[in-house]
Design a protein around this motif. Sequence first.
Motif, PDB file in Angstrom:
ATOM      1  N   SER A 202       0.822  -1.214   0.000  1.00 36.56           N
ATOM      2  CA  SER A 202       0.000   0.000   0.000  1.00 36.56           C
ATOM      3  C   SER A 202       0.856   1.264   0.000  1.00 36.56           C
ATOM      4  N   ASP A 203       2.085   1.180   0.520  1.00 42.93           N
ATOM      5  CA  ASP A 203       2.979   2.339   0.495  1.00 42.93           C
ATOM      6  C   ASP A 203       3.425   2.672  -0.926  1.00 42.93           C
ATOM      7  N   TRP A 204       3.518   1.651  -1.773  1.00 37.99           N
ATOM      8  CA  TRP A 204       3.814   1.900  -3.184  1.00 37.99           C
ATOM      9  C   TRP A 204       2.622   2.562  -3.863  1.00 37.99           C
ATOM     10  N   SER A 205       1.420   2.134  -3.499  1.00 36.17           N
ATOM     11  CA  SER A 205       0.219   2.713  -4.100  1.00 36.17           C
ATOM     12  C   SER A 205       0.083   4.190  -3.757  1.00 36.17           C
ATOM     13  N   GLU A 206       0.518   4.586  -2.555  1.00 30.23           N
ATOM     14  CA  GLU A 206       0.435   6.000  -2.165  1.00 30.23           C
ATOM     15  C   GLU A 206       1.273   6.883  -3.079  1.00 30.23           C
TER      16      GLU A 206
END
Length: 256
Positions: A202-206
């Motif tokens: 999810s940190d990549w998606s941010e």
Amino acid sequence: MTDDTGTITSGAFREAFLTLHRDLPRQAPGSDASTRRLLSLCGPLPERPRVLDLGCGPGRSALLLAAEAGGHDARVTAVDLHVGFLEELRTAAAARALAHRVRAVRADMGALPFRDGSFDLLWAEGSAYVIGFDTALARWKRLLAPGGTLVLTECQWTVGRPSAGARAFWDAQCPLRSTAGNLAAARAAGYRVLGIHHLPDSDWSEYYGPLAERVRAHPAPGTAAMEAALAATREELDVRARYGHEYGYTGYVLRG
């Protein structure tokens, strides 16, 4: 801008790349939750810690640290070479009533103009790769006060045998190591490891979510430099979609 042969210059490409990234919430994978998790692994900090955010970008981490580190009264010096990012940070700090705690400074991460022992906490989310993980460990250590802590995140392999496609991309960009390799480098440089944190997908998606939307919405045609920046970004997004299970970001919390 191109040179006399029609080749896009590195400066023109960089300016196009920065324009493409302007006003995005993040300039690398990460999240407020991961910043807080890494901060928690540092252990107790001085009541008013002196913090240096290296390669701060628009200052998402710098603002959180100013508000929450060390009894909610940190003094953060945030450095970046891109004036536009520093302006974004100053505006955001003023809007959050944090201008008195955040000082934005234009400086090179590889040649920092600060005295030895000036900071209790060094912070580098998604930026150490610019000068290299090992170089960052070596050059930044002098800046730590006794008992000070360095926190940095680094992209690395998460599988033992990365595919040829993933290697072809990353070897040309920034050769990656494993967690074990980075930990060994940190210990060899004289640091004690306080903890690590593997950033979730999810940190990549941010980071990639808003960036992908920016790429899709960008008007065409553009300058040659902008077209090159768009192509490079599309390739990066495609590599993540195809090979993202083979690499990821990890945060390292190190005592100097």
